[in-house]
Enzyme design. Structure first.
Site, PDB file in Angstrom:
ATOM      1  N   ARG A  39      11.997 -75.500  45.601  1.00 28.06           N
ATOM      2  CA  ARG A  39      11.172 -74.435  44.068  1.00 28.06           C
ATOM      3  C   ARG A  39      11.883 -73.647  43.666  1.00 28.06           C
ATOM      4  NH1 ARG A  39       4.630 -75.270  45.443  1.00 28.06           N
ATOM      5  NH2 ARG A  39       4.847 -77.511  44.709  1.00 28.06           N
ATOM      6  N   ASP A 140      -7.411 -67.393  38.667  1.00 30.59           N
ATOM      7  CA  ASP A 140      -5.776 -67.813  39.789  1.00 30.59           C
ATOM      8  C   ASP A 140      -3.909 -66.409  39.771  1.00 30.59           C
ATOM      9  OD1 ASP A 140      -5.283 -70.859  41.073  1.00 30.59           O
ATOM     10  OD2 ASP A 140      -3.315 -70.168  40.972  1.00 30.59           O
TER      11      ASP A 140
END
Length: 271
Positions: A39, A140
């Site tokens: 990632r 979030d």
């Protein structure tokens, strides 16, 4: 021949893990090293860095707060889909039928890219009487996920769990450049708003109180102490008698909280 990709060694992975825990509270297990490397590789390429040690040194610089936020966004797991754990939505629909109300506020406290918020929005649009004021707040830590939530555009493959009649009523199929995608209708989106919140930090008073809170499939990433603290913060925003929904794989065993079991993975806040 393509050059060999740089490796993320144990020392650098531990530094990244500690930074992740400090910022988000999430502790990355040792077996996540390959995932972290995959990632973060895009940041090495974007910054034209040859190895992870240089990237770690960058993250350790106190002036690189923006890069730290980018790294957290990349490392935060955002697996979600429409009507995930459907029994919760069935229960909510039944509650709306049994207990009509004039207003309703729901908080999706780990909303990722918005699928849970819009699943809730469809359920409320179907179950609430005309003229009822309602709002869903999605929050979030990952800003990239929140950007997707605000856009309310998703691949058509993600419609499989949406009831066909609701799909026709609340979604628009993309054409031309948007072929293969669908959009949530604007009249449904107007009931939702999205905030970037870190549940490991004090929550803003402006967040307000809620009748129902969905805090699903994120507590599993925290140790017992952090889980207790997150739940205490979240429950301050839940009205007395309100309902807390957690993931079906997330028990609240060992937590000392003003909650009683209402249904499977659903708890009522006691006075």
């Amino acid at each position: 021949m393509e050059s060999q990709l740089p490796a993320l060694n144990e020392h650098d992975f531990q530094i990244i893990s500690h930074l992740m825990a400090d910022i988000s509270g999430i502790r990355m297990a040792a077996h996540k090293r390959a995932l972290a490397a995959g990632r973060l590789m895009k940041r090495l390429r974007a910054l034209q860095l040859d190895n992870f040690s240089d990237y770690v040194a960058l993250l350790q610089n106190p002036q690189q707060q923006e890069e730290r936020r980018i790294a957290v966004d990349l490392l935060t797991t955002n697996e979600t889909f429409f009507f995930r754990e459907k029994p919760h939505f069935d229960l909510l629909q039944k509650l709306l039928q049994q207990h009509p109300r004039r207003s309703l506020r729901i908080w999706s406290a780990a909303c990722s890219s918005g699928e849970e918020v819009y699943s809730l929005a469809m359920t409320l649009a179907e179950g609430l009487e005309s003229g009822t004021h309602w709002e869903i707040v999605g929050s979030d830590l990952c800003r990239q996920a929140l950007d997707k939530a605000r856009q309310a555009v998703y691949p058509l493959q993600r419609t499989e769990n949406i009831p066909p009649e609701w799909l026709n009523r609340y979604c628009l199929k993309g054409v031309q450049s948007m072929q293969g995608m669908f959009r949530i209708r604007k009249d449904l989106c107007q009931h939702a708003r999205f905030l970037c919140l870190n549940l490991n930090h004090a929550l803003p008073e402006s967040l307000g109180s809620f009748d129902i809170i969905f805090l699903r499939n994120m507590l599993i990433y925290f140790d017992q102490k952090a889980k207790q603290q997150i739940l205490q913060r979240v429950l301050k925003q839940l009205k007395s008698g309100g309902l807390l929904f957690v993931g079906h794989s997330e028990g609240l065993h060992g937590t000392d909280l003003p909650l009683t079991t209402y249904a499977a993975a659903v708890y009522r806040k006691t006075p």
